[in-house]
Design an enzyme around this catalytic site. Structure first.
Site, PDB file in Angstrom:
ATOM      1  N   HIS A 120      25.261  15.018 -59.882  1.00 39.16           N
ATOM      2  CA  HIS A 120      25.213  13.697 -60.543  1.00 39.16           C
ATOM      3  C   HIS A 120      26.509  13.447 -61.325  1.00 39.16           C
ATOM      4  O   HIS A 120      27.081  12.358 -61.293  1.00 39.16           O
ATOM      5  CB  HIS A 120      24.027  13.644 -61.522  1.00 39.16           C
ATOM      6  N   GLU A 138      20.919  10.576 -56.201  1.00 42.68           N
ATOM      7  CA  GLU A 138      20.195  11.811 -55.891  1.00 42.68           C
ATOM      8  C   GLU A 138      20.810  12.508 -54.670  1.00 42.68           C
ATOM      9  O   GLU A 138      20.756  13.738 -54.553  1.00 42.68           O
ATOM     10  CB  GLU A 138      18.711  11.488 -55.640  1.00 42.68           C
ATOM     11  N   HIS A 194      22.611  20.864 -59.603  1.00 40.43           N
ATOM     12  CA  HIS A 194      22.015  19.549 -59.371  1.00 40.43           C
ATOM     13  C   HIS A 194      22.655  18.508 -60.306  1.00 40.43           C
ATOM     14  O   HIS A 194      23.138  17.466 -59.857  1.00 40.43           O
ATOM     15  CB  HIS A 194      20.501  19.631 -59.600  1.00 40.43           C
ATOM     16  N   GLU A 195      22.659  18.816 -61.596  1.00 39.27           N
ATOM     17  CA  GLU A 195      23.225  17.866 -62.559  1.00 39.27           C
ATOM     18  C   GLU A 195      24.733  17.726 -62.367  1.00 39.27           C
ATOM     19  O   GLU A 195      25.302  16.657 -62.597  1.00 39.27           O
ATOM     20  CB  GLU A 195      22.897  18.288 -63.995  1.00 39.27           C
TER      21      GLU A 195
END
Lengths: 503, 503
Positions: free
Chosen positions: A271, A297, A267-268
């Site tokens: 980003h 997101e 997830h990170e």
């Protein structure tokens, strides 16, 4: 004064502010990763000092004058040009920052601090009543903020605009309602199937040191550049940064929860890939800045879910996984593993929920916060409305407020209009991914061969390098030829979970 | 304007500067520990920006006016009072910073950057000739700096004063000459003894993870507060800080060199204990600031050598050491271990030298740099003078300039007058430690019982809490009743190495 001169002044001013913001970013990253506990008091003073300097720079009258000059110039007529983009986006932010009276800014900060403490205590004691006065006061202040910003339709629009510029409560609401109306029945079908995922597989022993190594291998494999970034440990995972080529991923590890650590990393990483793909030349200026929280997101969710939870991804990574954790993975069937990391079931806590049910948690919050801001729901009635909505939309009923309307920090801090960006991210991600697959061919087959560069290159070209030259809605329409819709996400969820649960 | 008002203005001004300096400290720490390689370019801009803001604040005319008012006030008559200390020390720094013409500051920075690169290349190629023009230019600029500062005796005094306020070339020179005249013969005796230390014992396998754990245990045992500090990895160990209760130790590890990693930790812990012992209330102001580089080094050297290399320390820590490294320590005799970590022999490289010979490396540099600044030694003659001095004073002759006069970075950066603070640290440490033992009784016996608090409390009271209320020379005289002398250090070295080498 020529436009070029004025533009150069704006550019130099913004770049100096970016130096300060990036220093603040590093200070914040350190606070969450390496700062010793006793450093907290001085750290708060450092952050307040930097925030003050940055705010004064960002609201400087001369900046406003320069931006007005730029906006009036012919060169800004093309909103996607460098000058057009800088003039439009910096003016938008300048107006947001200068429209609020100083006393209101201070009062919000004061109440947010007090309200945050009240919320934490109320959650711990499962006692909504002690939080209620703070939330009522915060709600009133947020209505005042909306009035100061100004709006056409609903005060909620003015607040949402801070996180997702250009969107309104109605535009977001339509997408979320369509999602809700199709997703709630799908989740009910999953429950009624009687099938259960072998989630025990992900809760065996996964020693932390190997999780770190495996996570880094995966992040690098999908394209994260560790020459220009790092991965550290923190209690609440986030992606921070200290400069254009200095992106800081963070995660947490639990030996008996492979899913939490690994998918936080992916997830990170999503980003971080966005941040690493922004224009270095325009760092700190709109052409080198992420479009919105929702688009940000969309990148994290795409790499976490559409890539990281895909079958193709695990066709590639299953063997390395078994090599990294030979004891726990011994004899595990690849299909069973894939099912285990894709378990779907109604639950009460948003941050622990899965790819299928997550958006329903967001829908509940959107509906309730909009009703509160518009005066249709009294704070006193929130707990009851929350429990009713959870039962109806998510399919799970909280036993108490700690597991209900007290679970999230956002409202206590005054963040109304933030929650929808989580679901928007999933909607954007699915619609963009569908287009990527249409442009690039079967991505699952590529992932299975360890080929992640085609997707990343596509994102770099279509999204990352664009900066804020277009809005989120424009971006989606430019790339996919269609306005934002719930269909691509629903199609993805139906196919995936229909298969897994035999629907 | 009352004195109290003016004092409050100075205090608030200095505290805001301290916020910026502590942010710069964190940024610097991060650069040396966690920053990804590609972050370097932006990091340089961040640091230059912070340095510029700090410099402008520190040389602001209004600050000069306030300090002049304070200095003229009755309350500053007692130089050890809060106002007296602040007025004297901040005025001293203000004058140093404002006496230099801006063009000279910029020229020094420019030449330092160029000279640093020339030095690195010259050292790599073992080619002094390519570095010589840069060093000549830097030397000329340093003479100009000395002239701008002003001095009574030698231009060297003006440069030394930057690092060791109140000391002069003559005062330092007398102590170093006395040290040289006794230490060179002692080292010769060690060589002639024919005895060799079992240094192989420290070069067995000491796995890094256990070194980290053992180092932290030792640092905490001697009193470092890990609630207000941390220990990280870096190529060149240092002690940094991000605030009054946020002290960052760093070290490096080599599996086959226990001595380098462990004694770096104790050395930096000594610096860190000083920083943790400074007054939090006065953080960033003279009453809460370390006296000088020499006094700082006295703390690091005391904990590294007088404590960490003492027999008592290892009577306490030998068992934990064996438990941490059971394979490599199996069957090792405690006395042999103690000898191994106390090996003494003439060598060519300062940073690798031992407790006994280290100071001779410093003496050589002091004599040569003073001669260069005073015009008694031409840069062209430096290599020959270096080799002659090493042979005569240290007892070792460099085979080339890379291992000779090109080994240290200091002169390339313009740091003339810095080297003596290393030896002053050892002299201060021995004289202060002798007094501590006289006040507290047999410290070795206490260390053997794991009791380090009495010494730390003594240092807190006598040194750390004093800040800059007195000069280094005054501090030593106040505490020990005697001016600085080479005798305590020589007595310590004679006893210790006389015993080890059977002299």
């Amino acid at each position: 004064m020529s436009v070029a001169n004025t533009f150069e002044k704006v550019r130099a001013h913004a770049r100096e502010t970016a130096l300060l913001s990036s220093i603040s970013g590093l200070v914040e990253w350190d606070e969450q990763t390496h700062m010793p506990p006793a450093g907290a008091a001085w750290r708060a003073e450092q952050q307040a000092y930097l925030a003050g300097v940055i705010h004064r720079r960002s609201t400087a009258p001369e900046l406003g004058d320069w931006l007005a000059e730029l906006s009036a110039a012919d060169e800004s007529a093309d909103p996607e040009s460098d000058i057009g983009c800088v003039a439009r986006e910096m003016t938008r932010v300048y107006h947001r920052l200068t429209k609020l009276p100083g006393e209101l800014v201070e009062e919000v900060a004061r109440v947010a601090s007090q309200s945050h403490h009240a919320w934490a205590a109320a959650r711990k004691a499962d006692d909504f009543a002690t939080f209620r006065p703070s939330l009522e006061r915060m709600l009133e202040l947020q209505r005042q903020r909306a009035a100061a910003f100004g709006y056409n339709g609903s005060p909620y629009d003015a607040l949402l605009d801070e996180y997702e510029p250009g969107e309104t409560g109605d535009s977001v609401g339509a997408a979320l309602a369509a999602l809700r109306d199709q997703l709630t029945p799908l989740v009910q079908q999953i429950v009624q199937s009687g099938v259960t995922a072998p989630s025990e597989l992900t809760q065996r022993s996964f020693p932390v040191q190997q999780q770190v190594a495996f996570g880094k291998v995966a992040a690098a494999a999908v394209g994260f550049d560790f020459q220009a970034g790092s991965l550290d440990v923190t209690p609440h995972p986030f992606c921070g940064g200290a400069g254009p080529r200095d992106i800081r991923l963070t995660t947490r590890y639990n030996e008996h929860d492979f899913v939490d650590g690994f998918f936080s990393i992916l997830h990170e990483t999503g980003h971080g890939l966005y941040e690493q793909g922004l224009s270095e030349k325009w760092f700190g200026l709109p052409p080198g800045t992420a479009i919105s929280l929702g688009i940000h997101e969309s990148q994290s969710r795409m790499w976490e879910n559409l890539v990281g939870r895909s079958r193709g991804f695990w066709q590639h990574f299953f063997a390395p996984l078994c090599a990294a954790f030979p004891t726990s993975m011994k004899g595990v069937d690849p299909d069973q593993w894939w099912f285990a990391i894709n378990e779907a079931k109604p639950s009460l806590i948003r941050v622990d929920s899965d790819e299928a049910t997550y958006n329903l948690h967001v829908v509940v919050r959107y509906e309730l916060e909009r009703a509160m801001i518009e005066g249709d729901l009294a704070v006193a009635d929130l707990p009851g409305a929350w429990n009713e909505a959870y039962t109806r939309i998510v399919g799970a009923t909280p036993a108490n407020d700690a597991q209900g309307c007290l679970q999230d920090v956002h409202w206590s801090m005054g963040a109304f209009g933030y929650f929808p960006t989580y679901a928007l991210g999933n909607l954007y991600a699915a619609q963009l991914f569908e287009q990527a697959e249409s442009d690039l061919g079967d991505l699952g087959a590529r992932f299975a061969r360890g080929e992640f560069a085609p997707l990343l290159d596509w994102l770099r070209t279509k999204i990352h390098s664009v900066g804020q030259r277009v809005s989120a809605a424009q971006l989606v329409e430019q790339i996919t030829g269609k306005p934002l819709s719930a269909e691509p996400l629903m199609a993805h969820l139906r196919t995936k979970f229909g298969g897994l649960y035999g629907l």
